[in-house]
Design a protein around this motif. Structure first.
Motif, short mmCIF file in Angstrom:
data_model
loop_
_atom_site.label_atom_id
_atom_site.label_comp_id
_atom_site.label_asym_id
_atom_site.label_seq_id
_atom_site.Cartn_x
_atom_site.Cartn_y
_atom_site.Cartn_z
N VAL A 7 27.64 11.51 -55.01
CA VAL A 7 28.04 10.48 -54.04
C VAL A 7 26.82 9.83 -53.40
O VAL A 7 26.75 8.60 -53.27
N ALA A 21 30.89 8.66 -61.66
CA ALA A 21 31.97 8.77 -60.67
C ALA A 21 33.24 8.09 -61.18
O ALA A 21 34.35 8.61 -61.02
N SER A 32 37.08 14.59 -58.59
CA SER A 32 37.27 13.14 -58.51
C SER A 32 37.87 12.72 -57.17
O SER A 32 37.46 11.71 -56.58
N ILE A 35 35.27 12.83 -54.47
CA ILE A 35 34.38 11.66 -54.54
C ILE A 35 35.02 10.48 -53.83
O ILE A 35 34.38 9.80 -53.01
N ILE A 133 34.99 2.85 -55.88
CA ILE A 133 33.64 3.28 -56.25
C ILE A 133 32.71 2.08 -56.35
O ILE A 133 31.57 2.12 -55.85
#
Length: 312
Positions: A7, A21, A32, A35, A133
């Protein structure tokens, strides 16, 4: 510790960490969710643009041109291309692959193609995670290019801030056929391949349909030729104008709140389904209830209550 390191590298602009990611989110790998939880507080800055329209409309070429122009302006761009196969590696024509390969070396652009994997609505289930993300990664714009156009494509309006509907000359009666539930989702119409015969007629037909609509802000209609890079700057200006309108009118907050509401409900639905199919005791209960429903000993609605009580 490994997740936090990934991260941190992602937030520092590490492309490899960003790719890793997204892969974790797409494959629902262990870690996951952690994250996505960690990056969430860094989201909300990117403008999400949906690119949709009929197959053969030139969506990939248009996305390429828009992204290249934004990169030239110093903006950071994420591209999520949804396709039953893989639009930039296995499902697009050679010309598109060459153009996208050139763009993939651009330090300001990150391209990610995703298969729908049977997910309805024209969007990959992992799309929402990838958007978060990319947003946390520092993208100013995120383009989500859909499979094609159909009634299920209205899913894009639940994901994007601005929806660009790509049309092409010569659709004729097809415009009438796809108008219900589709024409209404567009914030901007871009008539691509406008050097072909019928471009003005198509623009006229779309304008007539737009004027019949009930939305307060009528979507602009632009003529573009993506293959020749014509009309791209004007289209970007319209996207930015729509962004300003969303912010000034308060509609951006309304749209994003609606998306969050839907996302949370969907997460609850997924959790319930997961419990039913992965918890052996609950799954066996479902099998027993099914037999009772089939034999008319219990109705489906009462069966639902019985199963739901077992889950919670």
């Amino acid at each position: 510790m490994v997740i936090l390191d990934l991260v941190n590298r992602l937030l520092d602009g590490d492309k490899r960490a960003c790719a890793r990611a997204i892969t974790k989110a797409e494959n629902n790998e262990p870690g996951s969710i952690e994250i996505l939880k960690e990056v969430y507080k860094k989201t909300g800055n990117a403008h999400i643009v949906g690119i949709t329209g009929p197959p053969g409309g030139g969506k990939s070429t248009l996305t390429y041109r828009l992204s290249k122009e934004l990169s030239d302006r110093g903006k950071k761009v994420g591209i999520i291309a949804i396709d039953p196969t893989s639009p930039f590696t296995g499902g697009s024509i050679l010309g598109d692959r060459i153009r996208m390969n050139k763009l993939s070396t651009d330090p300001n652009v990150f391209i990610r193609s995703m298969g729908t994997r049977g997910h309805l609505g024209g969007l990959s289930k992992a799309t929402h995670g990838a958007i978060k993300i990319f947003d946390a990664f520092g993208c100013d714009y995120i383009f989500v290019e859909t499979v094609g156009v159909g009634q299920s494509e209205v899913d894009i309006v639940k994901t994007a801030d601005t929806v660009v509907m790509i049309m092409v000359p010569g659709l004729g009666d097809d415009i009438q056929a796809i108008k219900a539930g589709i024409m209404e989702i567009a914030d901007i119409f871009a008539i691509n391949k406008s050097d072909l015969d019928g471009a003005e007629r198509t623009a006229g037909e779309i304008k007539m349909m737009v004027e019949m609509g009930t939305v307060e802000k009528k979507p602009p209609i632009l003529n573009v030729i993506a293959s020749q890079n014509e009309g791209i700057k004007e289209l970007l200006n319209e996207i930015d104008d729509h962004k300003k309108y969303l912010i000034s009118s308060g509609e951006l907050e309304e749209r994003r709140l609606a998306r969050l509401r839907l996302e949370i409900v969907n997460l609850i639905e997924e959790e319930i389904k997961s419990r039913i199919f992965n918890d052996k005791e609950i799954y066996n209960l479902l099998d027993n209830i099914l037999k009772d429903v089939y034999n008319k000993d219990i109705d489906p609605y009462s069966a639902k209550d019985k199963l739901f009580n077992a889950i919670i």
